[in-house]
Design a protein around this motif. Structure first.
Motif, mmCIF file in Angstrom:
data_model
loop_
_atom_site.group_PDB
_atom_site.id
_atom_site.type_symbol
_atom_site.label_atom_id
_atom_site.label_comp_id
_atom_site.label_asym_id
_atom_site.label_seq_id
_atom_site.Cartn_x
_atom_site.Cartn_y
_atom_site.Cartn_z
ATOM 1 N N GLY A 1 6.955 5.037 9.944
ATOM 2 C CA GLY A 1 6.158 5.956 10.742
ATOM 3 C C GLY A 1 7.014 6.798 11.667
ATOM 4 N N GLN A 2 8.083 6.205 12.180
ATOM 5 C CA GLN A 2 9.012 6.956 13.035
ATOM 6 C C GLN A 2 9.773 7.999 12.225
ATOM 7 O OE1 GLN A 2 11.132 3.545 14.531
ATOM 8 N NE2 GLN A 2 10.017 3.532 16.481
ATOM 9 N N GLN A 3 10.156 7.620 11.026
ATOM 10 C CA GLN A 3 10.908 8.548 10.174
ATOM 11 C C GLN A 3 10.095 9.774 9.773
ATOM 12 O OE1 GLN A 3 12.194 6.035 6.953
ATOM 13 N NE2 GLN A 3 13.633 4.887 8.234
ATOM 14 N N CYS A 4 8.791 9.582 9.597
ATOM 15 C CA CYS A 4 7.958 10.728 9.199
ATOM 16 C C CYS A 4 7.306 11.396 10.413
ATOM 17 C CB CYS A 4 6.912 10.321 8.175
ATOM 18 S SG CYS A 4 5.699 9.116 8.746
ATOM 19 N N GLY A 5 7.706 10.987 11.617
ATOM 20 C CA GLY A 5 7.269 11.674 12.829
ATOM 21 C C GLY A 5 5.891 11.307 13.339
ATOM 22 N N GLU A 6 5.287 10.231 12.821
ATOM 23 C CA GLU A 6 3.944 9.827 13.256
ATOM 24 C C GLU A 6 3.973 8.888 14.460
ATOM 25 O OE1 GLU A 6 1.358 9.907 9.110
ATOM 26 O OE2 GLU A 6 2.229 8.008 9.780
ATOM 27 N N PHE A 7 5.055 8.100 14.570
ATOM 28 C CA PHE A 7 5.136 7.077 15.607
ATOM 29 C C PHE A 7 6.163 7.460 16.668
ATOM 30 C CE2 PHE A 7 3.805 3.312 12.658
ATOM 31 C CZ PHE A 7 2.596 3.949 12.409
ATOM 32 N N ARG A 8 5.972 6.916 17.853
ATOM 33 C CA ARG A 8 6.927 7.124 18.941
ATOM 34 C C ARG A 8 8.259 6.459 18.610
ATOM 35 N NH1 ARG A 8 4.213 8.714 23.670
ATOM 36 N NH2 ARG A 8 1.940 8.413 23.612
ATOM 37 N N SER B 1 0.828 -1.207 0.000
ATOM 38 C CA SER B 1 0.000 0.000 0.000
ATOM 39 C C SER B 1 0.863 1.259 0.000
ATOM 40 C CB SER B 1 -0.911 0.013 1.230
ATOM 41 O OG SER B 1 -1.652 1.209 1.280
ATOM 42 N N ASP B 2 0.383 2.291 -0.667
ATOM 43 C CA ASP B 2 1.090 3.575 -0.715
ATOM 44 C C ASP B 2 0.614 4.537 0.371
ATOM 45 O OD1 ASP B 2 2.579 2.790 -2.944
ATOM 46 O OD2 ASP B 2 1.009 3.452 -4.336
ATOM 47 N N HIS B 3 -0.328 4.104 1.192
ATOM 48 C CA HIS B 3 -0.855 4.986 2.228
ATOM 49 C C HIS B 3 0.174 5.204 3.337
ATOM 50 C CE1 HIS B 3 -4.818 5.213 0.541
ATOM 51 N NE2 HIS B 3 -4.969 3.901 0.577
ATOM 52 N N PRO B 4 0.073 6.313 4.068
ATOM 53 C CA PRO B 4 0.991 6.574 5.194
ATOM 54 C C PRO B 4 0.887 5.472 6.248
ATOM 55 C CG PRO B 4 -0.279 8.551 4.649
ATOM 56 C CD PRO B 4 -0.886 7.417 3.874
ATOM 57 N N PRO B 5 1.989 5.188 6.961
ATOM 58 C CA PRO B 5 1.997 4.116 7.970
ATOM 59 C C PRO B 5 0.892 4.249 9.012
ATOM 60 C CG PRO B 5 4.229 4.830 7.520
ATOM 61 C CD PRO B 5 3.326 5.770 6.780
ATOM 62 N N LYS B 6 0.664 5.454 9.491
ATOM 63 C CA LYS B 6 -0.352 5.645 10.523
ATOM 64 C C LYS B 6 -1.736 5.262 10.009
ATOM 65 C CE LYS B 6 -2.074 8.884 13.989
ATOM 66 N NZ LYS B 6 -1.931 10.239 14.581
ATOM 67 N N LYS B 7 -2.021 5.608 8.772
ATOM 68 C CA LYS B 7 -3.326 5.273 8.193
ATOM 69 C C LYS B 7 -3.478 3.762 8.048
ATOM 70 C CE LYS B 7 -6.419 6.320 4.324
ATOM 71 N NZ LYS B 7 -6.629 7.127 3.095
#
Length: 204
Positions: free
Chosen positions: A151-158, A83-89
């Motif tokens: 997700g960590q790299q794009c700042g969404e995850f802890r 999937s091309d969606h963002p990790p958080k999604k």
């Protein structure tokens, strides 16, 4: 009027679904060893002869159920990898589906427990199915860890060890599945936001 080929196929499919549902519930609640073919037939509301038309042995039925569960794990791997969606999604969508499945039925919980039974209840560790389950589980953990890193790299995850976080994530879901089966209607599934609270950064 004689039944058409399509009608026979529909009846056959409905019978197999009854067998699957009944067998899965009995294997989970009674254990594989304590469940016999007559139990499955009685719970499904069919004759034992009809059951034997579909499955020659209890082992054959159990292995088919495990294979079905493994295919579900493979779909999750594909979902995360392609999937091309963002990790958080992606994680949010996955957790929402898990929450819905655990809230409205027992199938997901039973399937997750069934996979563990196949690994723990005296399974043949040299069998093709046993090896496949381990390989698929390892791939799913790696795919999820890779998604967490993104997700960590794009700042969404802890921040944290992505592999450890992936292990904790699935251990939590497995634990919820077992509690669902244990407590039945007295169990309330935690909300998706609680399940992902260790993973997602809080909004500032």
């Amino acid at each position: 009027m004689p039944r058409s080929k399509e009608q026979f196929e529909e009846m056959r499919k409905a019978t197999r679904e009854k067998i699957h549902s009944s067998a899965m519930r009995l294997f989970v609640h009674q254990g594989y060893g304590s469940t016999n073919v007559q139990d499955i037939a009685d719970t499904a509301g069919i004759s034992i002869g009809l059951l034997y038309r579909h499955y020659k042995t209890k082992e054959e039925l159990f292995n088919e159920l495990v294979a079905y569960a493994v295919e579900g794990l493979k779909r999750n791997i594909t979902f995360f990898n392609e999937s091309d969606h963002p990790p958080k999604k992606l994680i949010t969508q996955f957790v929402n589906e898990v929450y819905s499945d655990l809230s409205h039925g027992e199938e997901l919980a039973n399937l997750l427990i069934l996979i563990n039974q196949s690994l723990l209840a005296g399974a043949d560790t040299t069998s093709k199915q046993y090896k496949e389950i381990f390989q698929v589980n390892a791939r799913l953990l790696d795919s999820t860890a890779q998604l967490i890193r993104k997700g960590q790299q794009c700042g969404e995850f802890r921040s944290g060890d992505a592999q450890e976080m992936a292990v904790f994530f699935y251990a939590s879901i497995q634990g919820l599945a077992e509690m669902k089966v244990l407590f039945k209607n007295n169990f309330t599934v935690p909300s998706p936001s609680v399940i992902t609270s260790f993973l997602f950064k809080e909004r500032e």
